[in-house]
Write an enzyme that holds these catalytic residues in place. Structure first.
Site, PDB file in Angstrom:
ATOM      1  N   SER A 107     -10.422  11.390  -5.996  1.00 25.62           N
ATOM      2  CA  SER A 107     -10.220  11.300  -4.540  1.00 25.62           C
ATOM      3  C   SER A 107     -10.535  12.628  -3.857  1.00 25.62           C
ATOM      4  O   SER A 107     -10.296  13.698  -4.415  1.00 25.62           O
ATOM      5  CB  SER A 107      -8.756  10.927  -4.277  1.00 25.62           C
ATOM      6  OG  SER A 107      -8.412  11.173  -2.939  1.00 25.62           O
ATOM      7  N   TYR A 130     -13.787  10.920   1.812  1.00 30.57           N
ATOM      8  CA  TYR A 130     -13.276  10.587   3.138  1.00 30.57           C
ATOM      9  C   TYR A 130     -14.090  11.416   4.121  1.00 30.57           C
ATOM     10  O   TYR A 130     -14.296  12.621   3.900  1.00 30.57           O
ATOM     11  CB  TYR A 130     -11.812  10.998   3.272  1.00 30.57           C
ATOM     12  CG  TYR A 130     -10.811  10.026   2.699  1.00 30.57           C
ATOM     13  CD1 TYR A 130     -10.863   8.667   2.999  1.00 30.57           C
ATOM     14  CD2 TYR A 130      -9.786  10.479   1.872  1.00 30.57           C
ATOM     15  CE1 TYR A 130      -9.920   7.785   2.484  1.00 30.57           C
ATOM     16  CE2 TYR A 130      -8.843   9.602   1.356  1.00 30.57           C
ATOM     17  CZ  TYR A 130      -8.917   8.257   1.673  1.00 30.57           C
ATOM     18  OH  TYR A 130      -7.992   7.389   1.161  1.00 30.57           O
ATOM     19  N   THR A 156     -15.136   5.756   1.226  1.00 28.25           N
ATOM     20  CA  THR A 156     -14.030   4.888   1.662  1.00 28.25           C
ATOM     21  C   THR A 156     -14.094   4.698   3.167  1.00 28.25           C
ATOM     22  O   THR A 156     -14.141   5.664   3.928  1.00 28.25           O
ATOM     23  CB  THR A 156     -12.685   5.504   1.241  1.00 28.25           C
ATOM     24  OG1 THR A 156     -12.672   5.576  -0.185  1.00 28.25           O
ATOM     25  CG2 THR A 156     -11.515   4.657   1.705  1.00 28.25           C
ATOM     26  N   LYS A 252     -16.411   1.342  -0.192  1.00 25.91           N
ATOM     27  CA  LYS A 252     -15.076   0.832  -0.549  1.00 25.91           C
ATOM     28  C   LYS A 252     -14.252   0.555   0.701  1.00 25.91           C
ATOM     29  O   LYS A 252     -14.229   1.374   1.627  1.00 25.91           O
ATOM     30  CB  LYS A 252     -14.369   1.879  -1.416  1.00 25.91           C
ATOM     31  CG  LYS A 252     -12.920   1.571  -1.761  1.00 25.91           C
ATOM     32  CD  LYS A 252     -12.379   2.588  -2.751  1.00 25.91           C
ATOM     33  CE  LYS A 252     -10.947   2.320  -3.127  1.00 25.91           C
ATOM     34  NZ  LYS A 252      -9.997   2.676  -2.078  1.00 25.91           N
ATOM     35  N   HIS A 276      -7.083  -1.280   0.472  1.00 27.04           N
ATOM     36  CA  HIS A 276      -6.477   0.013   0.170  1.00 27.04           C
ATOM     37  C   HIS A 276      -5.094  -0.165  -0.466  1.00 27.04           C
ATOM     38  O   HIS A 276      -4.171   0.616  -0.234  1.00 27.04           O
ATOM     39  CB  HIS A 276      -6.361   0.845   1.458  1.00 27.04           C
ATOM     40  CG  HIS A 276      -6.566   2.320   1.268  1.00 27.04           C
ATOM     41  ND1 HIS A 276      -7.728   2.967   1.568  1.00 27.04           N
ATOM     42  CD2 HIS A 276      -5.733   3.283   0.801  1.00 27.04           C
ATOM     43  CE1 HIS A 276      -7.607   4.268   1.323  1.00 27.04           C
ATOM     44  NE2 HIS A 276      -6.393   4.483   0.836  1.00 27.04           N
TER      45      HIS A 276
HETATM   46  C1  FNR Z   1      -4.733   5.047  -2.855  1.00 28.90           C
HETATM   47  N1  FNR Z   1      -6.010   4.643  -2.487  1.00 28.90           N
HETATM   48  C2  FNR Z   1      -6.940   5.579  -2.132  1.00 28.90           C
HETATM   49  N2  FNR Z   1      -8.226   5.204  -1.858  1.00 28.90           N
HETATM   50  C3  FNR Z   1      -9.157   6.112  -1.549  1.00 28.90           C
HETATM   51  O1  FNR Z   1     -10.311   5.751  -1.334  1.00 28.90           O
HETATM   52  N3  FNR Z   1      -8.835   7.446  -1.524  1.00 28.90           N
HETATM   53  C4  FNR Z   1      -7.580   7.899  -1.757  1.00 28.90           C
HETATM   54  O2  FNR Z   1      -7.321   9.088  -1.734  1.00 28.90           O
HETATM   55  C5  FNR Z   1      -6.588   6.937  -2.041  1.00 28.90           C
HETATM   56  N4  FNR Z   1      -5.295   7.314  -2.251  1.00 28.90           N
HETATM   57  C6  FNR Z   1      -4.376   6.401  -2.709  1.00 28.90           C
HETATM   58  C7  FNR Z   1      -3.100   6.829  -3.067  1.00 28.90           C
HETATM   59  C8  FNR Z   1      -2.210   5.909  -3.615  1.00 28.90           C
HETATM   60  C9  FNR Z   1      -0.860   6.386  -4.045  1.00 28.90           C
HETATM   61  C10 FNR Z   1      -2.587   4.572  -3.794  1.00 28.90           C
HETATM   62  C11 FNR Z   1      -1.642   3.583  -4.425  1.00 28.90           C
HETATM   63  C12 FNR Z   1      -3.822   4.153  -3.421  1.00 28.90           C
HETATM   64  C13 FNR Z   1      -6.400   3.243  -2.631  1.00 28.90           C
HETATM   65  C14 FNR Z   1      -6.909   2.972  -4.039  1.00 28.90           C
HETATM   66  O3  FNR Z   1      -8.162   3.564  -4.233  1.00 28.90           O
HETATM   67  C15 FNR Z   1      -7.047   1.469  -4.317  1.00 28.90           C
HETATM   68  O4  FNR Z   1      -7.807   0.880  -3.303  1.00 28.90           O
HETATM   69  C16 FNR Z   1      -5.694   0.776  -4.411  1.00 28.90           C
HETATM   70  O5  FNR Z   1      -4.784   1.557  -5.153  1.00 28.90           O
HETATM   71  C17 FNR Z   1      -5.843  -0.574  -5.068  1.00 28.90           C
HETATM   72  O6  FNR Z   1      -4.644  -1.249  -5.096  1.00 28.90           O
HETATM   73  P1  FNR Z   1      -3.636  -1.250  -6.353  1.00 28.90           P
HETATM   74  O7  FNR Z   1      -4.471  -1.396  -7.605  1.00 28.90           O
HETATM   75  O8  FNR Z   1      -2.915   0.039  -6.318  1.00 28.90           O
HETATM   76  O9  FNR Z   1      -2.758  -2.413  -6.058  1.00 28.90           O
END
Ligand code: FNR
Length: 383
Positions: A107, A130, A156, A252, A276
């Protein structure tokens, strides 16, 4: 060592071992958390069709994602603050993924920097971007990802403004944590985590601090993000980033057929159907419910992946049967990392692969590529 048989076991251990602030950060959705809940409950609405007396020898769950060979079609999703769930968490997760043969996505909001992970991971990883208002920062971070030989850029699209998660505000989420009385009391029972953290210098946002104009202190994460992210991200800016990157390009955060068609016209290497993990638009449809409509809308014009709500190999199978060519997991590996570090991420991947393989066999299939809607009983009006 407890016997870990499922992702839920890792989640319980994660909760016991990791400061409340960071467990809550992972285990929350925005506002009422409706979408967060439905991401998992909608998977449960899909039933699998059992088939018997079928030759199940020589099964295969290996595949490719955007041309990358994978030992199962599951990639580790980008997760911010991973290095707060366990010290040097991004490095641990990247190593576990590389050894297992699945992609790891770093990330923008990671604690370990791109360079830290590149120096410590045995295989190339993907970088998630981002888009910030500071164009110089965007240009530089793309160059840093190129220099680190990241093999794909994951852009994203669903977080240009932050969906509010109540727990983060109440807990005063920050990296590193501010040592208030409640935090100190919590840490007193999580001393293993504290000792690990003392052993590393990586406690701030490695890609950001000192790189974005005017930022030295990211303690007030929420207001900082809303100040920095580009609220005017549009397809022309996405095209500029794609051209600058020049390699594998993944979009994404797509949850709408029209957006998916645009992404296919645009020529992305893959799109990730995602809300997300229920952390952004509360009230949005779950990814698994939207997936078949998006698959039908774009056909073979772009590879479709999905994430949000996957907690088992059965869920992976359902996503593939609904038409996804790949999946991403977020919390499922974060639970493992928070529970047991690198070994926990490996365990999460092992659990999911075993469940996927067994479930596939019981559905009468020998190859993940043969899965389809014929393996499911889909309730009327599901999507
Ligand atoms: C995320 N997600 C996320 N996505 C992204 O593009 N950049 C990021 O920095 C983050 N940070 C983030 C932190 C936390 C704690 C979570 C739980 C999720 C979203 C992540 O990439 C993904 O889309 C989701 O986690 C998918 O859902 P599940 O598998 O957690 O249910």
């Amino acid at each position: 060592m407890p016997v870990i048989t499922c992702i839920e076991d890792l989640k319980r251990m994660h909760k016991r071992r990791t400061p409340k602030m960071f467990y809550d950060y992972a285990e929350s959705g925005s506002y009422t958390e409706q979408t967060f809940r439905e991401n998992t409950s909608d998977f449960a609405e899909l039933r699998l069709r059992q088939k018997v007396a079928v030759d199940m020898l020589g099964r295969n769950v290996a595949s490719t994602m955007a041309g990358f060979p994978v030992t199962m079609p599951v990639a580790l999703a980008p997760v911010g603050l991973t290095g707060m769930q366990a010290a040097d968490g991004e490095i641990k997760a990247a190593r576990a993924a590389a050894k297992f043969g699945v992609p790891f996505t770093l990330s923008t909001m990671s604690i370990c920097s791109i360079e830290d992970v590149a120096a410590n991971s045995p295989a190339p990883f993907w970088f998630q971007l981002y888009v910030m208002q500071d164009e110089d920062f965007v240009d530089r971070i793309i160059q840093r990802a190129k220099d680190a030989k990241c093999s794909a850029l994951v852009l994203t699209l669903d977080l240009q403004i932050l969906g509010q998660r109540h727990k983060d505000l109440k807990n005063g989420l920050s990296a590193p944590p501010k040592l208030t009385l409640p935090v100190l009391l919590d840490l007193a029972t999580k001393w293993g985590w504290g000792l690990e953290m003392l052993g590393t210098k990586r406690r701030q946002f490695g890609n950001i601090v000192g790189h974005v104009k005017g930022v030295g202190d990211t303690s007030s994460l929420m207001s900082w993000i809303s100040d920095q992210f580009d609220p005017q991200l549009d397809w022309s800016k996405i095209a500029r980033i794609r051209d600058q990157w020049g390699g594998k390009f993944i979009l994404k955060g797509i949850l709408d057929e029209e957006d998916a068609r645009k992404a296919a016209d645009f020529g992305a290497d893959a799109i990730v159907v995602s809300n997300h993990g229920g952390r952004q638009l509360d009230g949005a449809v779950s990814s698994i419910r939207m997936l078949p409509r998006i698959v039908d809308a774009v056909g073979d014009r772009v590879e479709v992946w999905m994430d949000s709500g996957i907690r088992s190999g059965q869920d992976v199978l359902k996503a593939l049967a609904m038409g996804a060519k790949g999946t991403m997991i977020g919390r499922s590996y974060i639970y493992g990392l928070g529970a047991m570090g690198e070994a926990g991420v490996t365990r999460a991947l092992e659990v999911i692969r075993k469940e996927l393989d067994t479930t596939m066999a019981l559905c009468g299939e020998r190859d993940v590529h043969d899965l389809g809607r014929h393996n499911l009983l889909i309730p009327k009006g599901f999507s």
